[in-house]
Design a protein around this motif. Sequence first.
Motif, PDB file in Angstrom:
ATOM      1  N   GLY A 173       0.818  -1.209   0.000  1.00 39.88           N
ATOM      2  CA  GLY A 173       0.000   0.000   0.000  1.00 39.88           C
ATOM      3  C   GLY A 173       0.850   1.256   0.000  1.00 39.88           C
ATOM      4  O   GLY A 173       2.010   1.249  -0.420  1.00 39.88           O
ATOM      5  N   GLU A 174       0.265   2.346   0.482  1.00 44.14           N
ATOM      6  CA  GLU A 174       0.955   3.626   0.537  1.00 44.14           C
ATOM      7  C   GLU A 174       1.132   4.054   1.984  1.00 44.14           C
ATOM      8  O   GLU A 174       0.273   3.813   2.817  1.00 44.14           O
ATOM      9  N   ALA A 175       2.229   4.674   2.286  1.00 46.43           N
ATOM     10  CA  ALA A 175       2.493   5.130   3.646  1.00 46.43           C
ATOM     11  C   ALA A 175       1.382   6.064   4.114  1.00 46.43           C
ATOM     12  O   ALA A 175       1.001   7.000   3.401  1.00 46.43           O
ATOM     13  N   GLY A 176       0.840   5.779   5.301  1.00 47.72           N
ATOM     14  CA  GLY A 176      -0.214   6.622   5.864  1.00 47.72           C
ATOM     15  C   GLY A 176      -1.583   6.394   5.276  1.00 47.72           C
ATOM     16  O   GLY A 176      -2.521   7.128   5.563  1.00 47.72           O
ATOM     17  N   ASN A 177      -1.729   5.354   4.446  1.00 49.03           N
ATOM     18  CA  ASN A 177      -3.025   5.139   3.782  1.00 49.03           C
ATOM     19  C   ASN A 177      -3.542   3.717   3.977  1.00 49.03           C
ATOM     20  O   ASN A 177      -4.278   3.200   3.150  1.00 49.03           O
ATOM     21  N   ALA A 178      -3.141   3.060   5.051  1.00 48.87           N
ATOM     22  CA  ALA A 178      -3.659   1.720   5.352  1.00 48.87           C
ATOM     23  C   ALA A 178      -3.770   1.595   6.867  1.00 48.87           C
ATOM     24  O   ALA A 178      -2.769   1.455   7.558  1.00 48.87           O
ATOM     25  N   GLN A 179      -4.992   1.672   7.381  1.00 47.57           N
ATOM     26  CA  GLN A 179      -5.213   1.725   8.816  1.00 47.57           C
ATOM     27  C   GLN A 179      -5.041   0.350   9.471  1.00 47.57           C
ATOM     28  O   GLN A 179      -4.831  -0.659   8.809  1.00 47.57           O
ATOM     29  N   LEU A 180      -5.172   0.341  10.798  1.00 48.06           N
ATOM     30  CA  LEU A 180      -5.073  -0.907  11.536  1.00 48.06           C
ATOM     31  C   LEU A 180      -6.092  -1.921  11.050  1.00 48.06           C
ATOM     32  O   LEU A 180      -5.825  -3.121  11.019  1.00 48.06           O
ATOM     33  N   LEU A 181      -7.280  -1.456  10.675  1.00 47.57           N
ATOM     34  CA  LEU A 181      -8.305  -2.367  10.173  1.00 47.57           C
ATOM     35  C   LEU A 181      -7.795  -3.116   8.944  1.00 47.57           C
ATOM     36  O   LEU A 181      -7.996  -4.335   8.816  1.00 47.57           O
ATOM     37  N   ASP A 182      -7.130  -2.402   8.038  1.00 51.86           N
ATOM     38  CA  ASP A 182      -6.591  -3.043   6.831  1.00 51.86           C
ATOM     39  C   ASP A 182      -5.560  -4.107   7.191  1.00 51.86           C
ATOM     40  O   ASP A 182      -5.507  -5.171   6.575  1.00 51.86           O
ATOM     41  N   PHE A 183      -4.743  -3.799   8.186  1.00 50.48           N
ATOM     42  CA  PHE A 183      -3.708  -4.753   8.607  1.00 50.48           C
ATOM     43  C   PHE A 183      -4.332  -6.029   9.163  1.00 50.48           C
ATOM     44  O   PHE A 183      -3.954  -7.136   8.782  1.00 50.48           O
ATOM     45  N   PHE A 184      -5.302  -5.895  10.085  1.00 50.08           N
ATOM     46  CA  PHE A 184      -5.928  -7.064  10.679  1.00 50.08           C
ATOM     47  C   PHE A 184      -6.727  -7.859   9.649  1.00 50.08           C
ATOM     48  O   PHE A 184      -6.789  -9.091   9.708  1.00 50.08           O
ATOM     49  N   ASP A 185      -7.350  -7.171   8.703  1.00 51.36           N
ATOM     50  CA  ASP A 185      -8.100  -7.842   7.642  1.00 51.36           C
ATOM     51  C   ASP A 185      -7.146  -8.636   6.754  1.00 51.36           C
ATOM     52  O   ASP A 185      -7.420  -9.786   6.384  1.00 51.36           O
ATOM     53  N   PHE A 186      -6.007  -8.036   6.419  1.00 55.85           N
ATOM     54  CA  PHE A 186      -4.995  -8.725   5.607  1.00 55.85           C
ATOM     55  C   PHE A 186      -4.458  -9.952   6.333  1.00 55.85           C
ATOM     56  O   PHE A 186      -4.350 -11.038   5.761  1.00 55.85           O
ATOM     57  N   LEU A 187      -4.147  -9.783   7.619  1.00 60.05           N
ATOM     58  CA  LEU A 187      -3.575 -10.878   8.406  1.00 60.05           C
ATOM     59  C   LEU A 187      -4.536 -12.060   8.510  1.00 60.05           C
ATOM     60  O   LEU A 187      -4.144 -13.218   8.328  1.00 60.05           O
ATOM     61  N   SER A 188      -5.821 -11.772   8.782  1.00 65.02           N
ATOM     62  CA  SER A 188      -6.796 -12.846   8.982  1.00 65.02           C
ATOM     63  C   SER A 188      -7.273 -13.453   7.676  1.00 65.02           C
ATOM     64  O   SER A 188      -7.241 -14.678   7.502  1.00 65.02           O
ATOM     65  N   ASN A 189      -7.698 -12.609   6.742  1.00 65.75           N
ATOM     66  CA  ASN A 189      -8.329 -13.102   5.524  1.00 65.75           C
ATOM     67  C   ASN A 189      -7.336 -13.596   4.473  1.00 65.75           C
ATOM     68  O   ASN A 189      -7.595 -14.584   3.788  1.00 65.75           O
ATOM     69  N   THR A 190      -6.220 -12.902   4.334  1.00 59.21           N
ATOM     70  CA  THR A 190      -5.295 -13.220   3.248  1.00 59.21           C
ATOM     71  C   THR A 190      -4.251 -14.254   3.632  1.00 59.21           C
ATOM     72  O   THR A 190      -3.799 -15.025   2.792  1.00 59.21           O
TER      73      THR A 190
END
Length: 467
Positions: free
Chosen positions: A382-399
């Motif tokens: 992604g881009e610096a400052g443009n991916a919140q904690l929600l995106d991180f947890f979603d990536f970790l769990s779903n992907t």
Amino acid sequence: MADSAKPARASWSGKWAFILAAAASAVGLGNMWRFPYLAAKYGGGAFLLVYIVLVVTFGFALMMAESALGRKTGQSAIGAFSAFGKKFAIIGILASAVPFIITPYYALIGGWVTKYMASYLVQPASEIADGAFFGGFILQNAESYVWMLLFIAAVVLIVAFGVKRGIERVNKVLMPALIVMSLAISLFALTLPGALDGLAYYLVPDFSKFSAELVVAAMGQMFFSLSLAMGIMITYGSYFQKDQDLEHSVRRIELFDTGIAILAGLMIIPAAVAVSGSAEEVATHAGPGLMFGVLPQVFTGFGFAANAMGFLFFALVFFAALTSCISLFETLVSIVDDATKKGRTFAIMVCATFVVVMGIIVNLGYNELLSVDLMYSLFGIGEAGNAQLLDFFDFLSNTIMMPLVALLTCIFVGWIIKPKTLIAEVKQSSKFSGEKLFVVMIKYIAPVFVVVILVAYVMNTAGIIAL
């Protein structure tokens, strides 16, 4: 290993209670905002055909494996795997970690949906469709915390009433309501000028868009939509009585989930085509951008009915989010209850505290912790400052974690305990007409599919390919 559930363990009142609960779990936000986007992007009917084939083969095998594993052991994920040997507990631990990661951010999104549903009762649709409305809500004030906590309170209250008096009763009301509301919105959308063009786009296969990318996208949607690899079906299967037809129930769950997903496309794609003139508004947006950005703009095109349709739609999404979050939270409660042996009340208190605290932390990612960008810092994604904690947890769990758990489950069932172990469990209550399909899928085909999903989605997130 005890082959039956503990006497004190909760159970469904019957087959249909299990079907409605599992279907309610499967019918969630993924159906409402991801399925229409993928169908619009990948040629409508072509995507539908591939998706349905995958659900009745790949999805069937994994759901049967998890449900039978839960019923055989009478345990949630950790206990179910460790019942065959303590060394296998790691699979259950990984599976159990998934709902602990997902539930807090799912509850946050549930709060957003609740806010929008209420807003359509008191504010003009044009204000809600304004691009600044959503950003102002999540970034600039504490209101998002209040709506999240209200949503969590509703989930906890329902689960606190128990499996029969809480989850069953709510699902008996919400699942029929979901179907009726989906049909009502779909029928109204089809009355809009130009909507039939959108219907044709959605239902008529465009095989020129058929590709390996389409198949991978359909596999991923099926995989996430059916609540697989997150301990839910193991937990719900552990409540399923030994004399009930498990195969028949799983087939009905697939039917409910696929039907609602198809209805979601009927609600959104024809309406978007009618209002904007093309399906691009759906095909180029996914997730929150579609739900909270594009669709409110689509509703303004409904004229005098804009507020009514906006409220009805977000009430539908609220029901879908609520039923899915109930299943996630019940899975957390079951895991903690089985691990601590201190009873449901203690488990509910622990899990509620965890979800509230973690939900607040995820929500902070949209304001005070906005500069914390784990996706970019850890993975360079992604881009610096443009991916919140929600995106991180979603990536970790779903992907990452869900495909990994599914792969380990396939190996465990197909090659370690052998399919015959769970086939015997299924045959306790009925014939197993899909036995041969189950064996071939769980041993050979499903593991390959899961590896493809895992690799493809990691590469997609890293920007190497585009799905």
